[in-house]
Design a protein around this motif. Structure first.
Motif, PDB file in Angstrom:
ATOM      1  N   LYS A   1      55.166  24.241 -46.733  1.00 40.11           N
ATOM      2  CA  LYS A   1      55.252  25.254 -47.809  1.00 40.11           C
ATOM      3  C   LYS A   1      55.521  24.225 -49.015  1.00 40.11           C
ATOM      4  O   LYS A   1      56.036  23.102 -48.923  1.00 40.11           O
ATOM      5  CB  LYS A   1      56.915  26.146 -47.644  1.00 40.11           C
ATOM      6  N   GLU A   2      54.807  24.726 -50.173  1.00 38.99           N
ATOM      7  CA  GLU A   2      54.769  24.047 -51.433  1.00 38.99           C
ATOM      8  C   GLU A   2      55.257  24.913 -52.696  1.00 38.99           C
ATOM      9  O   GLU A   2      54.532  26.113 -52.636  1.00 38.99           O
ATOM     10  CB  GLU A   2      53.796  23.172 -51.481  1.00 38.99           C
ATOM     11  N   THR A   3      55.961  24.306 -53.467  1.00 40.17           N
ATOM     12  CA  THR A   3      56.308  25.256 -54.643  1.00 40.17           C
ATOM     13  C   THR A   3      56.141  24.224 -55.873  1.00 40.17           C
ATOM     14  O   THR A   3      56.310  22.925 -55.601  1.00 40.17           O
ATOM     15  CB  THR A   3      57.717  25.847 -54.648  1.00 40.17           C
ATOM     16  N   PHE A   4      56.184  24.993 -57.239  1.00 38.69           N
ATOM     17  CA  PHE A   4      56.107  24.098 -58.339  1.00 38.69           C
ATOM     18  C   PHE A   4      57.069  24.660 -59.356  1.00 38.69           C
ATOM     19  O   PHE A   4      56.994  25.974 -59.704  1.00 38.69           O
ATOM     20  CB  PHE A   4      54.598  23.992 -58.941  1.00 38.69           C
ATOM     21  N   GLU A   5      57.996  23.855 -59.913  1.00 35.78           N
ATOM     22  CA  GLU A   5      58.889  24.315 -61.059  1.00 35.78           C
ATOM     23  C   GLU A   5      58.504  23.985 -62.189  1.00 35.78           C
ATOM     24  O   GLU A   5      58.071  22.523 -62.554  1.00 35.78           O
ATOM     25  CB  GLU A   5      60.392  23.556 -60.692  1.00 35.78           C
ATOM     26  N   ARG A   6      58.096  24.779 -63.141  1.00 38.45           N
ATOM     27  CA  ARG A   6      57.427  24.760 -64.329  1.00 38.45           C
ATOM     28  C   ARG A   6      58.398  23.969 -65.411  1.00 38.45           C
ATOM     29  O   ARG A   6      58.041  23.099 -66.147  1.00 38.45           O
ATOM     30  CB  ARG A   6      56.819  25.761 -65.019  1.00 38.45           C
ATOM     31  N   HIS A   7      59.755  24.354 -65.331  1.00 39.64           N
ATOM     32  CA  HIS A   7      60.583  23.789 -66.431  1.00 39.64           C
ATOM     33  C   HIS A   7      60.816  22.131 -65.967  1.00 39.64           C
ATOM     34  O   HIS A   7      60.581  21.530 -67.031  1.00 39.64           O
ATOM     35  CB  HIS A   7      61.959  24.374 -66.341  1.00 39.64           C
ATOM     36  N   SER A   8      60.920  21.717 -64.879  1.00 35.50           N
ATOM     37  CA  SER A   8      61.270  20.505 -64.622  1.00 35.50           C
ATOM     38  C   SER A   8      59.833  19.769 -64.230  1.00 35.50           C
ATOM     39  O   SER A   8      59.787  18.590 -64.059  1.00 35.50           O
ATOM     40  CB  SER A   8      62.230  20.335 -63.620  1.00 35.50           C
TER      41      SER A   8
END
Length: 1197
Positions: free
Chosen positions: A140-147
């Motif tokens: 699984k992979e995710t991306f945090e736009r703020h950080s």
């Protein structure tokens, strides 16, 4: 039923199809990965019955194959990669128990990345786990736009022991690479064995489910190859089960076609149950019965009592007589026949007799289904439709198809279809491929058949090959080819599969294949290859993307200015783009900056150009130019570099004003501000004698003036300045000139008029409340006449303040005075004056203290008045030798005349000291004597006014002894004494007497009576036979008399019997004239160091010792100290000078004689007495001078 043959050990399993590329949803981690295929399960499960069957939910066995050898190309790629740290958080090793879940997390910072990095998970070194994702492994992979952080997770679900080992996570972005290794430990669970869901465990693989149960023994057929066996004689399966071990149940169930393993185990458990002895049945049913489908079975029990009623039941429902069920009675036997047994009759039966029952199990076995028409070998071409046909002995029989020993399961997504037409069964393959070439078999319960299918390729012709293309950046790329067959193919770029996206499309229409890329990017450049499926043919093409050079200045200011601190290293990296990579040239003032090792140099990289200045200097400021050029065009940009530095130190500050604990300082800004505006200043100060500077302000001072505070008054200080700009703090300025904070004192206090005469006014005051470190040098008293000023009353303190020019005030004292009292003289009579006083010190004059009203210069007569202290209103008593000091205050103006008299006679001032002042008179007697007792009269006279007072003084002393003491009578143990009072009572009343006794033998006195008031007394309890003397002391308020009066006669306490007469002994005479036992010796002394002279003497009576120098007795001289202890005589000369040298003599005198002894003392060092004497200095002055010099500098003399 024939047993399928097991797979040969040397047979290679069919290769698994390549893994599908993960979709976007899988990349985003929102859809679980696909489960491992059943073909892989069947191909990896051993076929031997005694081996343990792996559950279908296990991970693919490749996980435990170990580490693969490192490829040379991969090593080369890693060696050429530019290492950089990409991980923000690395996965950490962990421990998990069997059956539990564990998650590993890796995080990558995306601030410097233009696109998503590539992350791979490995087991061992090179086993890529992306293709192993399934029920037990999820990525699984995710991306945090703020950080701007990418999070990659690998979750292992229901871990097993073979999952343990070393894992590695790799992240790659362009030429940057990073990796991290971690370990996974899997421990056995310590808990109890988990319960098995029987229904899910027996789930059939052929029921349309995605996964078969772990106890689905029919699945074993999928893992076996079909092999013909000879027919065996009919066997009673129940007997085999009853006598077999539990580990053999699976083998028997598979061999004889029993699929209901759950019912088999349940019935076996009942069969083995120990039956209790029955009272109703003499013979019970057998535990189980077996019959073929369509056959007849007979159940029989024998009753112990034929009268009992018997009922038969099937699965709890009573059986009624019919053509199918026939009941028969034979004596005690009760028989049940079941005709035409079908599969529905396979169940539990029991019979009841009274309250008891016995049960049995009936197994109905189907007849074996035989293959009547065998499969035939078939040959076909790729893409054609293939049908395999066989025929069995019964209609709608259960037939299973196998490919290379693995069961074929038809479904919506399967390429295989099965069609049944009565006894005929068909296996249909639509669009056959080379992967379909295999050995296919069919299996029934009574036989099997197999055949080979061979699928060949048709000859392929390339009608239109791919062509090389050169495309500008942003244009469309279209690669097109045409082949003779309508087959699919794969596109690759640089050896990697091409992934479709919104920008990249793969088009297949019949025999034409296209690869269309919209908005070409630099990344699209490479070698493209189209490979038709199933053919060993490739169509290559080279795509080249060119782009004019560009200079990216987004990271700079609006005016493209770069600021660097002098002395620091500047590394200005300018991103550039262009294809092919452009050549960058830096220049300044038409002078090119070359690449090399100079202090200012240029560095070139594929995607950037860097200007390096190792140690920036002020002269490096200016405009720098960068030019890019490639075959697609040119680009130019200018960058301004500004070198800033610390400011120069300011000039030394100037202290313009000083207070008690403050000062005001000023300074000028520094000549050079370092290329950056001055933001402010820091100020420091220190004591002049100290080297420790102290910061005075922590917030920048914006002005060029400052007021330091909280300094110690009277201490010299220095201050200095630091200039501050955006770069930092300058060096300190030179210190200011030393200055001392000083303050004037507060005004004097309590200004009052002490006395006034016709021409003088005497003022007095108190010192100021606050003097300060500058001290107090003195006072100035000023006055002015009443007509020169107008008074202004002050409401605050009730005193008047005067508005008067300084010229009108006249100083009363020309020089400063130390005392707080002064008399203003030469004043005209009847005039009025104003008076003020100022305190003066090094800082100047204080504020004046004004007298509250004008003073009339005219003497006022005040009648005299004597104020006798309370303790003098009674008789003033003192002992002889004590001092008498009496202060008698009085009042009167002008100064009164005082007269003292004693007993009406003028006082002799030689014996009694009288000291008068304006407010009191003092009578002082240094050593009082009894003659000083008497009445003292004081007379105070002012003009015609007279005031008198009297004081009684009594000087007392100890009394004299009684005049006489007599023994009046002696009887028994008693003695009667009488005495007369003393002649001298010490000028005080006799308060009592003290009587003592002494035995004549010892003459030791013991007090008998104290504080006795009479002049006669009786002494009792005397010792018989002793002779006593008695004496009496008189006593007054000063104590006992110094002497006592003793009885002249003794009192003998007689006893009855002969009187003993004591012998008379002559007393020994211890008298001795003085004699020195240790003489004086000549001595040398050092000036300034104490010297001692010692000798010893004896004599009786104790001689009187006298020391002499040069025949002159030494008496009351503080420079000499004399000691005498146990006959040892010592003379100590304190810090002698040469004047103390000479002949010293010790003289001892008693009643029997006189003896003397002499020695010489020589003092070395210091000034010579003779030298001073020769210069005409008097001896007494020489002596005083030598003493002063010696006391001030003892080390030199």
């Amino acid at each position: 039923m024939p047993e399928p043959t097991k797979k040969e050990e040397n047979e290679v399993p069919a290769p698994a199809p390549p893994p599908e590329e993960p979709s976007k949803e899988k990349e985003a981690g929102t859809t679980p990965a696909k489960e491992p295929s059943k073909e892989k399960e069947a191909g990896t499960t051993p076929a031997k019955d005694e081996e343990e069957v792996s559950p279908p939910s296990a991970l693919p066995p490749e996980w435990s194959l170990g580490e693969s050898p490192v490829g040379e190309e991969q090593d080369k790629q890693n060696a050429n990669s530019q290492l950089s740290i990409l991980f923000v958080e690395k996965p950490q090793g962990g421990t998990v128990k069997v059956g539990e879940n564990i998650t590993f997390i890796a995080k990558v910072k995306a601030e410097d990345l233009l696109r998503k990095p590539t992350v791979k998970w490995f087991k061992g070194k090179w086993m890529d786990l992306a293709s192993k994702a399934g029920k037990h492994l999820q990525l699984k992979e995710t991306f945090e736009r703020h950080s701007r952080v990418y999070t990659f997770e690998m979750q292992i679900i229901k871990a097993k022991e073979n999952y343990a080992g070393n894992y590695r996570c790799e992240v790659t972005y362009k030429d940057k690479f990073d990796s991290c290794s971690f370990d996974l430990e899997v421990h056995e669970s310590t808990g109890t064995t988990p319960n098995i869901d029987i229904r899910s465990a027996f789930k059939r693989s052929g029921e349309g489910q995605d996964d078969a149960g772990e106890l689905d023994f029919s699945g074993l057929l999928k893992r076996r190859e079909v092999k013909q066996q000879e027919e065996e004689p009919e066997v009673d399966v129940w007997e085999l089960l009853k006598n077999a071990k539990p580990s053999e149940y699976e083998k028997i169930a598979f061999q004889y076609g029993i699929t209901d393993l759950r019912g088999m185990l349940k019935r076996l458990k009942r069969m083995r149950r120990v039956e209790k002895k029955s009272a109703a049945f003499a013979k019970i049913l057998d535990p189980a019965y077996q019959v073929d489908k369509g056959g007849r079975v007979r159940f029989m029990v024998e009753l112990a009592d034929p009268k009992l009623e018997v009922k038969w039941y099937k699965n709890g429902q009573e059986i009624r007589p019919s053509t199918k069920y026939i009941f028969e009675h034979k004596g005690c036997q009760r028989i049940l026949f079941i005709n035409n047994c079908q599969m529905t009759d396979d169940s539990e039966y029991y019979v009841t007799a009274g309250d008891e029952k016995c049960s049995t199990e009936l197994f109905v076995r189907e007849p074996p289904i035989m293959v009547t028409k065998q499969l035939e070998d078939t040959t076909a071409y790729c893409g054609e439709r293939v049908e395999l046909e066989c025929e069995v002995s019964e209609d709608d029989a259960n037939v299973k198809w196998f490919k290379n020993g693995e069961e074929i399961i038809p479904g919506p997504k399967s390429r295989y279809r099965i069609r049944v037409e009565g006894k005929k069964h068909f296996l249909i393959i639509e669009g056959a491929t080379k992967a379909d070439s295999a050995e296919y078999s069919v299996m029934t319960t009574g036989g099997q058949s197999s055949a080979k299918l061979t699928v060949d390729l048709k000859p392929l012709k390339i009608l239109t090959p791919l062509t090389d293309q050169t495309v500008n950046l942003g244009k469309e790329i279209c690669l097109k080819c045409e082949i003779s067959e309508n087959i699919t193919g794969k596109w690759t770029k640089n050896g990697l599969p091409v992934q479709e996206s919104d920008r990249l499309k793969v088009v297949h229409k019949g025999r034409i294949h296209k690869l269309v890329i919209a908005n070409a990017l630099i990344e699209d450049e490479g070698d493209y290859v189209f490979a038709p499926d199933a053919y060993n043919v490739t169509l290559p093409a080279k795509v080249r993307v060119i782009d004019p050079p560009k200079i990216i200045l987004d990271g700079l200011d609006a005016d493209n200015t770069v600021t660097v601190i002098a002395g620091n290293k500047l590394r200005l990296e300018i991103p550039i783009s262009g294809e092919p990579p452009p050549k960058a040239i830096w220049s300044r003032a038409d002078k090119a900056i070359m690449e090399g090792s100079g202090r200012i140099r240029a560095e070139s990289y594929p995607d950037s150009s860097t200007l390096v200045i190792d140690v920036a200097e002020r002269d490096d400021s200016g405009v720098y130019h960068i030019n890019l050029k490639n075959e697609a065009g040119e680009a130019h940009a200018s960058i301004k570099i500004k070198v800033v530095d610390l400011p120069d130190p300011p000039v030394a500050p100037t202290v313009t004003e000083v207070g008690d604990d403050w000062c005001i300082m000023k300074w000028e800004p520094p000549a050079y501000d370092g290329g950056s505006p001055i933001l402010g200043y820091f100020i420091e100060r220190k004591k002049k004698q100290s080297s420790r500077w102290m910061r005075l302000n922590f917030d920048l001072c914006k002005e060029t003036t400052f007021e330091p505070k909280k300094m110690i008054e009277g201490v010299a200080y220095e201050v200095r300045i630091f200039a501050v700009n955006a770069i930092g703090i300058s060096k300190p300025s030179m210190p200011s000139r030393p200055f001392v904070p000083l303050a004037v004192t507060s005004p004097p206090t309590l200004l009052a008029v002490d006395s006034v005469t016709d021409t003088t006014v005497t003022m007095k005051w108190r010192p100021p409340d606050q003097i300060g470190a500058a001290g107090l040098d003195g006072y100035v008293l000023e006055y002015c006449f009443e007509g020169c000023t107008s008074a202004k009353q002050s409401d605050e303190n009730g005193e008047a303040a005067y508005d008067l020019p300084a010229d009108n005030w006249l100083p009363a004292n020309k020089d400063l005075i130390d005392k707080t009292k002064f008399t203003i003289t030469d004043l005209p009579t009847d005039s009025k004056i104003f008076v003020r006083v100022k305190a003066i010190n090094a800082a100047g004059a204080s504020e004046p203290k004004y007298y509250s009203q004008p003073i009339l210069v005219k003497e006022i007569i005040e009648p005299p008045k004597i104020r006798i202290p309370r303790h003098l209103k009674q008789t003033y008593i003192r002992r002889v030798g004590e001092a008498v000091n009496l202060v008698i205050p009085f009042q009167g103006k002008p100064r009164p005349e005082l007269t003292w008299k004693k007993d009406g006679v003028e006082i002799d001032k030689n014996q009694i000291n009288i000291r008068n002042s304006e407010t009191d008179t003092i009578i002082f007697i240094r050593k009082a004597e009894r003659s000083h007792s008497g009445k003292y009269d004081l007379q105070v006279k002012v003009d015609k006014f007279v005031e008198t007072a009297s004081i009684d003084i009594q000087i007392v002393d100890r009394p004299g002894p009684p005049q006489s003491v007599k023994i009046e009578d002696v009887w028994g143990e008693n003695v009667a004494l009488t005495w007369t009072p003393p002649k001298d009572d010490g000028n005080a009343a006799i308060t009592g007497y003290t009587i003592q006794k002494a035995d004549k033998k010892s003459m030791e006195w013991f007090t008998v009576i104290e504080h006795y008031h009479r002049t006669n007394a009786t002494i009792t309890e005397l010792v018989i036979g002793n002779e006593y003397y008695f004496r009496v002391f008189s006593e007054n308020m000063c104590g006992l008399s110094e002497d006592a009066t003793m009885t002249k006669e003794s009192a003998v306490i007689a006893k009855d019997g002969k009187i003993y007469k004591n012998p008379v002994y002559e007393d020994f005479d211890f008298s001795e004239a003085p004699m020195f036992t240790q003489p004086l010796v000549n001595t040398y002394a050092i000036a300034g160091y104490n010297a001692t002279l010692n000798c010893s003497v004896r004599g009786n009576p104790k001689p009187k010792i006298t020391w002499m120098k040069n025949k002159v007795a030494i008496v009351d001289d503080p420079r000499y100290r004399m000691f005498s202890n146990q006959g040892v005589c010592t003379l100590e000369i304190r810090k002698p000078s040469p004047y103390d040298g000479g002949t010293y003599c010790c003289k001892a005198v008693n009643d029997l004689g006189t003896v003397e002894i002499e020695c010489k003392l020589e003092v070395k060092g210091g000034l010579s007495f003779c030298r001073l004497l020769l210069q005409g200095v008097p001896p007494n002055i020489i002596d005083s001078y030598l003493r002063d010099v010696h006391s001030s500098n003892p080390e030199e003399y």
